[in-house]
Scaffold this motif. Structure first.
Motif, short mmCIF file in Angstrom:
data_model
loop_
_atom_site.label_atom_id
_atom_site.label_comp_id
_atom_site.label_asym_id
_atom_site.label_seq_id
_atom_site.Cartn_x
_atom_site.Cartn_y
_atom_site.Cartn_z
N ASP A 191 32.87 72.77 42.48
CA ASP A 191 31.71 73.72 42.18
C ASP A 191 30.65 73.37 43.00
O ASP A 191 30.37 72.25 43.33
N LYS A 202 38.81 72.73 41.64
CA LYS A 202 39.08 74.04 41.46
C LYS A 202 40.36 74.62 42.39
O LYS A 202 40.85 75.49 42.00
N MET A 229 31.32 77.11 47.41
CA MET A 229 31.87 76.20 46.73
C MET A 229 31.56 74.75 47.58
O MET A 229 30.69 74.93 48.61
#
Ligand SMILES: Cc1cc2nc3c(=O)[nH]c(=O)nc-3n(C[C@H](O)[C@H](O)[C@H](O)COP(=O)(O)OP(=O)(O)OC[C@H]3O[C@@H](n4cnc5c(N)ncnc54)[C@H](O)[C@@H]3O)c2cc1C
Length: 380
Positions: free
Chosen positions: A273, A347, A302
């Protein structure tokens, strides 16, 4: 050469050549002309060669086995740089200088896809700031007129302000420097489109499956349309093998006993993140436990963390980051980030394969890379 194949750049003032659709490109191939140039591989290398050949007026066909840029060229760390890691060896400075110049050429030519980026190298040891300031100032000086901004030595509070998200405990300072960042896949597609506008026929999902030799000369090759399964023979004056980690497989279509000249090194990345590094600057971690540099870079909202350097035996159409590599990236980044980071924060991940020149005597991938000085793009 048939008239339909005479590719010229549009003279000034005239309308640009109309780009070819896939069906039109296929129709050209089926007309069985003698191509001046066939480029095998539509990654960064093949796309660049196709632009060069087509813009010189040569009839040019580019073939890729999968999507354009689906190989290593969409799986990079997204940096357009001179190669800071090469500064430690003066023998590599010529390569660095050339790459710094090319960095500016790319920023000028494609400012929508390549842009200058600020980086901060955080220092947790007293001597680091002085040493890295000298090294990175020299890096900037080597860029000369192509410099993107002056390297600065930062005190601890300034380093923390420039790099929000960095661990401040024990932070002794930092060094700010500038480099380039780009969208690798989009730049690749832009090159394919440029080649196409110059009259090149570019076909994806069209793997080369055989190369035919007559009297010791390569005269033709066979490619198979993955959509229809139909194969066609393509006559050419010249072939460029731009297949990266698949180079050996093309060479062995000509000589089944050809020795391997390329080996693969996998480089993996993870995406975290943006809150881990919420500013606009990237972070350079100067030394990982395996002696590499590691980048943490803002990317489409990101943070990309990468990369690794792991020997891979065979080329893979879809290489994956291993859990071991992900742990290594997390562990290294955790030493430099204020916010605790764990596996659950990852992620996504992606990996690419570096096509490295195989060192004749074997040896490490780093050694093989050192012998590939003429391939700056493969150096990251
Ligand atoms: C982890 C990693 C990070 C990197 N980071 C950076 C970076 O930040 N900046 C930078 O400048 N460089 C970076 N690089 C290097 C750069 O990505 C590569 O040098 C470059 O992408 C190589 O391009 P290529 O065209 O030679 O190979 P590829 O992009 O792999 O293209 C080869 C093409 O050949 C095609 N092909 C294979 N076999 C056939 C066949 N039989 N018929 C037709 N087509 C075929 C494949 O489908 C593929 O599209 C990085 C590399 C890695 C691995």
């Amino acid at each position: 050469m048939t008239d339909a194949l005479k590719t010229k750049t549009a003279p000034e003032g005239e309308k640009a050549l109309k780009p070819l659709s896939r069906a039109e490109a296929l129709a050209r191939v089926k007309a069985d002309p003698l191509w001046d140039v066939v480029v095998v591989g539509g990654g960064a290398t093949g796309a660049g060669i196709a632009v060069d050949a087509a813009s010189r007026g040569l009839s040019t066909l580019l073939l890729d086995a999968q999507d354009f840029s689906a190989g290593t060229s969409s799986r990079s760390t997204k940096l357009i740089h001179g190669g800071v890691r090469y500064m430690k060896n003066p023998r590599d400075w010529g390569l660095v200088t050339e790459a710094l110049h090319e960095r500016k050429v790319l920023i000028n030519n494609a400012p929508h896809l390549v842009h200058p980026e600020t980086f901060v190298l955080p220092c947790f040891k007293k001597w680091e700031r002085e040493i890295y300031t000298v090294g990175l100032a020299l890096y900037d000086m080597m860029a000369g007129k192509a410099s993107l901004g002056r390297t600065k030595s930062l005190k601890a509070d300034a380093a923390a302000a420039r790099l929000p998200g960095v661990r401040t405990e024990g932070l002794m300072g930092g060094v700010e420097f500038f480099d380039g960042q780009f969208d690798d896949a989009r730049l690749n597609i832009a090159l394919i489109r440029t080649a196409n506008q110059h009259g090149a026929a570019c076909l994806n999902y069209m793997p080369v499956t055989a190369i035919e030799r007559t009297g010791g000369w390569i005269q033709s090759l066979t490619a198979t349309d993955k959509e229809t399964g139909e194969s066609c023979r393509i006559r050419t004056r010249m072939i460029f093998n731009c297949t990266g980690v698949w180079t050996d497989s093309i060479r062995r279509m000509v000589d089944p006993d050809a020795p391997s000249i390329v080996r693969c090194s996998r480089g993996s990345h993870i995406l975290l993140d943006r809150s881990f590094l919420p500013g606009d600057s990237g972070m350079l971690i100067p030394k990982t436990r395996d002696g590499r540099v590691l980048f943490c870079i803002p990317w489409h909202g990101m943070t990309i963390v990468g990369t690794t350097d792991v020997e891979q035996r065979e080329p893979d159409w879809n290489p994956q980051a291993t859990e071991e590599e992900i742990s290594f990236l997390l562990e290294t980044a955790a030493g430099y980030l204020a916010k605790p980071v764990s596996r659950a924060d990852v992620k996504a991940s992606f990996a690419g394969l570096r096509p490295l020149l195989r060192a004749p005597e074997g040896g490490s991938t780093a050694k093989a890379r050192a012998s590939m000085r003429s391939f700056p793009n493969s150096a990251t």
